[in-house]
Design an enzyme around this catalytic site. Sequence first.
Site, PDB file in Angstrom:
ATOM      1  N   ASP A 280      12.825   1.493   2.895  1.00  0.00           N
ATOM      2  CA  ASP A 280      12.087   0.612   1.999  1.00  0.00           C
ATOM      3  C   ASP A 280      12.852   0.583   0.676  1.00  0.00           C
ATOM      4  O   ASP A 280      13.183   1.633   0.126  1.00  0.00           O
ATOM      5  CB  ASP A 280      10.678   1.179   1.778  1.00  0.00           C
ATOM      6  CG  ASP A 280       9.635   0.094   1.698  1.00  0.00           C
ATOM      7  OD1 ASP A 280       9.849  -0.844   0.911  1.00  0.00           O
ATOM      8  OD2 ASP A 280       8.618   0.183   2.396  1.00  0.00           O
TER       9      ASP A 280
ATOM     10  N   GLU B 273      10.032  -8.695   1.660  1.00  0.00           N
ATOM     11  CA  GLU B 273       8.594  -8.940   1.498  1.00  0.00           C
ATOM     12  C   GLU B 273       8.447 -10.016   0.431  1.00  0.00           C
ATOM     13  O   GLU B 273       8.830  -9.801  -0.714  1.00  0.00           O
ATOM     14  CB  GLU B 273       7.883  -7.653   1.070  1.00  0.00           C
ATOM     15  CG  GLU B 273       6.380  -7.821   1.114  1.00  0.00           C
ATOM     16  CD  GLU B 273       5.644  -6.868   0.189  1.00  0.00           C
ATOM     17  OE1 GLU B 273       4.462  -6.630   0.435  1.00  0.00           O
ATOM     18  OE2 GLU B 273       6.239  -6.380  -0.792  1.00  0.00           O
TER      19      GLU B 273
ATOM     20  N   ASP C  10      10.848  -4.521  -0.894  1.00  0.00           N
ATOM     21  CA  ASP C  10       9.518  -4.634  -1.476  1.00  0.00           C
ATOM     22  C   ASP C  10       9.447  -5.791  -2.483  1.00  0.00           C
ATOM     23  O   ASP C  10      10.317  -5.891  -3.364  1.00  0.00           O
ATOM     24  CB  ASP C  10       9.206  -3.309  -2.189  1.00  0.00           C
ATOM     25  CG  ASP C  10       7.768  -3.184  -2.600  1.00  0.00           C
ATOM     26  OD1 ASP C  10       6.907  -3.111  -1.721  1.00  0.00           O
ATOM     27  OD2 ASP C  10       7.508  -3.166  -3.832  1.00  0.00           O
TER      28      ASP C  10
ATOM     29  N   HIS D  99       1.030  -1.262   6.027  1.00  0.00           N
ATOM     30  CA  HIS D  99       0.272  -0.300   5.221  1.00  0.00           C
ATOM     31  C   HIS D  99      -0.574  -0.977   4.150  1.00  0.00           C
ATOM     32  O   HIS D  99      -1.283  -0.292   3.415  1.00  0.00           O
ATOM     33  CB  HIS D  99       1.265   0.665   4.570  1.00  0.00           C
ATOM     34  CG  HIS D  99       2.187  -0.043   3.624  1.00  0.00           C
ATOM     35  ND1 HIS D  99       3.117  -0.972   4.043  1.00  0.00           N
ATOM     36  CD2 HIS D  99       2.299   0.002   2.275  1.00  0.00           C
ATOM     37  CE1 HIS D  99       3.755  -1.453   3.005  1.00  0.00           C
ATOM     38  NE2 HIS D  99       3.280  -0.876   1.915  1.00  0.00           N
ATOM     39  N   ASP D 100      -0.470  -2.288   4.008  1.00  0.00           N
ATOM     40  CA  ASP D 100      -1.278  -3.022   3.017  1.00  0.00           C
ATOM     41  C   ASP D 100      -2.396  -3.822   3.661  1.00  0.00           C
ATOM     42  O   ASP D 100      -3.166  -4.476   2.949  1.00  0.00           O
ATOM     43  CB  ASP D 100      -0.390  -4.007   2.240  1.00  0.00           C
ATOM     44  CG  ASP D 100       0.647  -3.317   1.367  1.00  0.00           C
ATOM     45  OD1 ASP D 100       0.391  -2.181   0.918  1.00  0.00           O
ATOM     46  OD2 ASP D 100       1.714  -3.912   1.148  1.00  0.00           O
TER      47      ASP D 100
HETATM   48  C1  NOJ Z   1       4.172  -4.107  -1.807  1.00  0.00           C
HETATM   49  C2  NOJ Z   1       3.957  -2.849  -1.045  1.00  0.00           C
HETATM   50  O1  NOJ Z   1       3.897  -3.130   0.325  1.00  0.00           O
HETATM   51  C3  NOJ Z   1       2.693  -2.228  -1.590  1.00  0.00           C
HETATM   52  O2  NOJ Z   1       2.237  -1.151  -0.812  1.00  0.00           O
HETATM   53  C4  NOJ Z   1       2.956  -1.816  -3.009  1.00  0.00           C
HETATM   54  O3  NOJ Z   1       1.754  -1.355  -3.580  1.00  0.00           O
HETATM   55  C5  NOJ Z   1       3.482  -2.989  -3.846  1.00  0.00           C
HETATM   56  N1  NOJ Z   1       4.460  -3.757  -3.163  1.00  0.00           N
HETATM   57  C6  NOJ Z   1       4.113  -2.482  -5.108  1.00  0.00           C
HETATM   58  O4  NOJ Z   1       5.319  -1.845  -4.811  1.00  0.00           O
END
Ligand code: NOJ
Length: 565
Positions: A98, A255, A199, A330-331
């Site tokens: 990541d 992302e 990210d 994970h989000d």
């Molecule tokens: C996206 C990530 O997937 C998330 O978990 C994180 O809180 C935010 N970016 C900030 O890095």
Amino acid sequence: MEKAWWKESVIYQIYPRSFCDSNGDGIGDLPGITEKLDYLKELGVNVLWLSPVYRSPNDDNGYDISDYQAIMDEFGTMADFDELLAQAHARGLKIVMDLVVNHTSDEHPWFVESRRSKNSPKRDFYIWREGKDGKEPNNWGSSFSGPAWTLDEATGMYYLHCFSPKQPDLNWDNPQVRQAVFDMMTWWCEKGIDGFRMDVISMISKREGLPDVPTGGAPYGPCNLGCCNGPHVHEYLQEMRQKVLSHYDLLTVGECAGVTIDQAKQYANAQGTELNMVFQFEHVDLDGGDPAVGKWSTRKMDLVALKKLLSRWQDELDEVAWNSLYFCNHDQPRIVSRLGDDSPRYREISAKSIATCLHMMQGTPYVYQGEELGMTNAPFRSIEDYRDLESINAWRDLSTRGVMPEGELMAAIAYKSRDNARTPFQWDDSPNAGFTTGTPWIMVNPNYAEINAKEQLGRADSVFHYYQKLIALRRRSPDSDLIVYGKYRLILPEDPQLFAYTRTLGDKTLLTVCNLSGAPADFTPPAELAGTSARLLIANWKTAPAAPAAMTFQPWQAAVWVLVD
Ligand code: NOJ
């Protein structure tokens, strides 16, 4: 279409904090992952994406990095990382890191130095502005509630943070910042890692002049509007490609909050000048609330809208870019609780139907830890049960502003909280699901006695074995090319229960039909598919005809056939 290993891969995301704890401190770690490589090998994936393992004060569970070239104390040492990498490679598993470079931790030496004085050599590594009329420099709100600016006492100026105040945004317009990031990436590439998941990479270039954004009646407007897909983002990614990525054979996925199909065609262009693929958000945003509450809603996704949306991405990226395929990470809350039915009766079959629908599309599939077991959302009861700052801040903010009745708000948080994905992996039915011998950092989902890897490994019709089969079909079967590269076409676009589509390559056609509802659904194969020879590829129900026929699909029933002209 050009072939590539990353198009033919299946990626497994590990959230190290919650995967496997080897030393009993209640927190997952790198030796824990190494211990479980054979499990992942058995599942059949070939790439592991690790959520951040770098040194971090853990304000946002590692997405706030204080040293990019050190390992988080709780996760082990660099020697543990090297061992994990070697053991993974020995099994033919690649490791994707990541890369969190839109921001650092406020404890990163760059920021510690930057905030020291207005003349600091690192001042311009971050985004500092004077306040306006005694308030923040603009009306941008943080993605984690509240303003996106914090006033720093030392110099009386504000710094920008699109996430928590402990995650100051780097200033990518500064060439020294870009070079420092590229050097760090090169260091990891030289170590032998196999790729980067980047990210919020769509946020690195902020709009010129940092203009105010529409607030929709809220105190602050989404900073995304001022940051996503900004004026120089493609230029910076091309520079990254030239200076780092082009020297290695890597998998790269960005992302990209706020990305549209047109922008994705550029980020993930087939000429390979930027990234291999992006994570888009349109499908996971389908069940959000109105702008005042954002994602915090218990609304269900509309299936017809989901079909049309995913099909547009399939159609439009075909030949010109490449899709990533995901429902979970994970989000995101657990997909079986979100789109499926997590009741004992339908949990397994709905998890399999959703997986079939996703894995037979064109793109690279991502499996998030526990998805392959049909792990569900957790029964969080009060705000004390949560660990995620996004959820806790949203609860504080929305209840203070009184935009939703308390009961509704708690229900929305229980449904959508990122912590649903972060409860420990359920290995077996021993205490704490076999995740730790200590006290887990977040509650274990009490359903581990029924849902766990050990039980599913021992049962032929489990969700685990179904995923194993889906992955094997894509990765090594006579139909791999068709599944990876075949051209997509949605059929029955208006059907409110069935998600059905074909994939075509040469004289072969794949037909996927998934009932994504809890009621029986009648299916009639399209006339143009009649009269071809067919074989059943995979099905989640005890009986399915060898060739597609007019039939009733039972609740959550799914089947895939290969038809040959
Ligand atoms: C996206 C990530 O997937 C998330 O978990 C994180 O809180 C935010 N970016 C900030 O890095």
